[in-house]
Structure formats: C-alpha cells, structure tokens
Design a protein around this motif. Sequence first.
Motif, mmCIF file in Angstrom:
data_model
loop_
_atom_site.group_PDB
_atom_site.id
_atom_site.type_symbol
_atom_site.label_atom_id
_atom_site.label_comp_id
_atom_site.label_asym_id
_atom_site.label_seq_id
_atom_site.Cartn_x
_atom_site.Cartn_y
_atom_site.Cartn_z
ATOM 1 N N ALA A 1 1.038 -1.235 0.052
ATOM 2 C CA ALA A 1 0.162 0.267 -0.129
ATOM 3 C C ALA A 1 0.847 1.236 0.076
ATOM 4 C CB ALA A 1 -0.965 0.124 1.360
ATOM 5 N N VAL A 2 0.588 2.193 -0.754
ATOM 6 C CA VAL A 2 1.367 3.578 -0.767
ATOM 7 C C VAL A 2 0.640 4.415 0.292
ATOM 8 C CG1 VAL A 2 1.680 5.386 -2.281
ATOM 9 C CG2 VAL A 2 1.649 3.433 -3.379
ATOM 10 N N SER A 3 1.651 5.032 1.020
ATOM 11 C CA SER A 3 0.889 6.074 2.150
ATOM 12 C C SER A 3 0.523 7.153 1.465
ATOM 13 C CB SER A 3 1.931 6.192 3.134
ATOM 14 O OG SER A 3 2.877 7.022 2.651
ATOM 15 N N LEU A 4 -0.248 7.983 2.005
ATOM 16 C CA LEU A 4 -0.820 9.289 1.750
ATOM 17 C C LEU A 4 0.634 10.332 1.684
ATOM 18 C CD1 LEU A 4 -2.938 11.204 0.856
ATOM 19 C CD2 LEU A 4 -3.348 11.840 3.251
ATOM 20 N N GLY A 5 1.137 10.028 2.738
ATOM 21 C CA GLY A 5 2.680 10.817 2.591
ATOM 22 C C GLY A 5 3.240 10.730 1.468
ATOM 23 N N ALA A 6 3.490 9.422 0.943
ATOM 24 C CA ALA A 6 4.299 8.920 -0.195
ATOM 25 C C ALA A 6 3.549 9.830 -1.579
ATOM 26 C CB ALA A 6 4.356 7.479 -0.663
ATOM 27 N N PRO B 1 -17.107 -3.285 -6.701
ATOM 28 C CA PRO B 1 -17.351 -4.119 -8.039
ATOM 29 C C PRO B 1 -16.352 -4.238 -8.971
ATOM 30 C CG PRO B 1 -19.427 -3.444 -7.223
ATOM 31 C CD PRO B 1 -18.593 -2.596 -6.430
ATOM 32 N N ALA B 2 -15.753 -2.696 -9.304
ATOM 33 C CA ALA B 2 -14.920 -2.699 -10.394
ATOM 34 C C ALA B 2 -13.517 -2.842 -10.081
ATOM 35 C CB ALA B 2 -14.937 -1.039 -10.819
ATOM 36 N N GLY B 3 -13.202 -3.247 -8.760
ATOM 37 C CA GLY B 3 -12.005 -3.733 -8.389
ATOM 38 C C GLY B 3 -11.360 -3.293 -7.159
ATOM 39 N N THR B 4 -10.200 -3.319 -6.730
ATOM 40 C CA THR B 4 -9.704 -2.609 -5.523
ATOM 41 C C THR B 4 -8.604 -1.367 -5.915
ATOM 42 O OG1 THR B 4 -9.696 -4.820 -4.202
ATOM 43 C CG2 THR B 4 -8.174 -3.105 -3.354
ATOM 44 N N GLY C 1 -11.109 8.441 -11.052
ATOM 45 C CA GLY C 1 -11.945 9.253 -10.421
ATOM 46 C C GLY C 1 -12.776 8.704 -9.304
ATOM 47 N N ILE C 2 -14.024 9.049 -9.101
ATOM 48 C CA ILE C 2 -14.541 8.527 -7.833
ATOM 49 C C ILE C 2 -15.079 7.233 -8.019
ATOM 50 C CG2 ILE C 2 -16.890 9.001 -6.382
ATOM 51 C CD1 ILE C 2 -16.825 11.957 -7.534
ATOM 52 N N VAL C 3 -14.749 6.249 -6.824
ATOM 53 C CA VAL C 3 -15.033 4.910 -6.957
ATOM 54 C C VAL C 3 -16.088 4.637 -6.075
ATOM 55 C CG1 VAL C 3 -12.657 4.211 -8.133
ATOM 56 C CG2 VAL C 3 -12.947 4.277 -5.454
ATOM 57 N N LYS C 4 -16.084 5.477 -4.947
ATOM 58 C CA LYS C 4 -16.935 5.305 -3.880
ATOM 59 C C LYS C 4 -17.669 6.482 -3.312
ATOM 60 C CE LYS C 4 -18.072 2.476 0.229
ATOM 61 N NZ LYS C 4 -17.701 1.507 0.996
ATOM 62 N N GLU D 1 -21.101 2.565 -5.678
ATOM 63 C CA GLU D 1 -19.605 1.951 -5.851
ATOM 64 C C GLU D 1 -19.732 1.590 -7.021
ATOM 65 O OE1 GLU D 1 -20.385 -1.650 -3.299
ATOM 66 O OE2 GLU D 1 -19.304 -0.876 -1.544
ATOM 67 N N LEU D 2 -18.441 2.033 -7.575
ATOM 68 C CA LEU D 2 -18.231 1.953 -9.146
ATOM 69 C C LEU D 2 -18.005 0.490 -9.513
ATOM 70 C CD1 LEU D 2 -17.140 3.705 -11.548
ATOM 71 C CD2 LEU D 2 -14.766 2.804 -10.820
ATOM 72 N N LYS D 3 -19.045 0.210 -10.599
ATOM 73 C CA LYS D 3 -19.109 -1.093 -11.074
ATOM 74 C C LYS D 3 -18.426 -1.038 -12.538
ATOM 75 C CE LYS D 3 -22.795 -4.140 -13.161
ATOM 76 N NZ LYS D 3 -24.053 -4.427 -13.382
ATOM 77 N N LYS D 4 -18.304 0.037 -13.227
ATOM 78 C CA LYS D 4 -17.360 0.078 -14.448
ATOM 79 C C LYS D 4 -16.958 1.139 -14.708
ATOM 80 C CE LYS D 4 -19.729 -0.824 -18.042
ATOM 81 N NZ LYS D 4 -20.781 -1.188 -19.228
ATOM 82 N N PHE D 5 -15.600 1.400 -15.272
ATOM 83 C CA PHE D 5 -15.203 2.790 -15.772
ATOM 84 C C PHE D 5 -14.800 2.608 -17.189
ATOM 85 C CE2 PHE D 5 -11.304 5.379 -16.034
ATOM 86 C CZ PHE D 5 -11.909 6.405 -16.458
ATOM 87 N N GLU D 6 -15.394 3.506 -18.204
ATOM 88 C CA GLU D 6 -14.709 3.230 -19.447
ATOM 89 C C GLU D 6 -14.009 4.588 -19.882
ATOM 90 O OE1 GLU D 6 -18.283 2.471 -21.825
ATOM 91 O OE2 GLU D 6 -18.223 0.213 -21.198
#
Length: 189
Positions: free
Chosen positions: A1-6, A133-136, A164-167, A181-186
């Motif tokens: 995981a990447v930290s917010l600081g990074a 649903p679109a992933g992590t 963009g916005i995923v949740k 919750e994002l299901k699909k991004f095109e």
Amino acid sequence: AVSLGALLAQDPKLEEYFPLHLGDSWTYTVKRSKEPEKAPQEVTTKVAEMMKSNPPQYVVTSFMACTLEEDGYTVHFELSEKGLVLRGPDKLVKSAQLFLKGPVKKDSTWEWQDCDGAKIQCSWAGEEKVEVPAGTFECLKVTMEADLEGKKFRSSFWIAKGTGIVKILTEYPSVGTLTYELKKFEHRK
C-alpha cells in the motif's frame, strides 16, 4: 500500500484523480439504507461534452443523481488552478463552487454553498484502500459535511488516480444512507 505521505510527496495533480475526457463514463451501483430489500440501482455518469473555454468546461450528465431521477441532471466541471469547480444545475448550486480543492494536501479544508445557501465544509481526509465491484483501488478520501435545516448531512468520496470517484457514502437526514460503488469505468482516448 502506498501511504498518503508518499502520494503527496509525488505532488499529485487533481486532474490525475478526476479524469475528464470526452466519452469517459462511470457506472455505479446505488444502495439505499432505508430500502435494503430493493435490488441496487445503477447510475451512469458520462462526460458528454467539452465546452471551449479557458479552462475548458466538461459537461457531465447524471452525476450523483441522489434522488435517482429518471432524467438525472447535467453539471459542468472545470479543472482550474484552484481545483475542480462545479457549475449548475440550479437545484444543486446557483453559482460556480469549488467542489474539490487543489492541490491535494492532507487536512486541507475548503467550503462551498449549495442552492439553498447551506455551507458545505470539505476536507482531504487521508488515503484508504477501497474495494468496489470494479476492483480494489488506492484512494484519496474527501469528506463533506453540512448542517441542513438543523440536521447533519455527511458525505465521503473515495477518488482513485486515473479513475476518479470509485465510492460515495452519503448520509441524508430524510433519505438515509446512499452508497455508490463503481461497477465499471470506461475511458475514451
């Protein structure tokens, strides 16, 4: 995981977390806490037009239709040196409002006003991993809070780089909690 600081050390640009390209679309499943027996609904948001202006305005249709109206509505977003600016419709805001402040800085705050004059307090709240649903996704989190007619309105947005916005999790005093919750991004290039 990447930290917010990074992430912040890399000097993230708001446009990296809120991609706006003509034809891009996001499909969300929407659940209502007051109607758990109902199947989740779907809302699709699309960048339908790019207006020639400086900076350019992107016309987004059916974005976060909190009432899930059949026709939805249209809003205009523009990325400027201040951040992501939201314009219209009148049922949401009456004038241009700073929806997301740039650059991204932990604990930075700002406010904007809705169409009824309610001040919405906003902040960059940190970084979280979110599964939809679109992933992590590794996300930056934005919180918004307002006092609407003596009742608290709270909303959290999780925004992923390149997507963009995923949740979205929004607590409305009269409607209950809505979860997008994002299901699909095109992405259209």
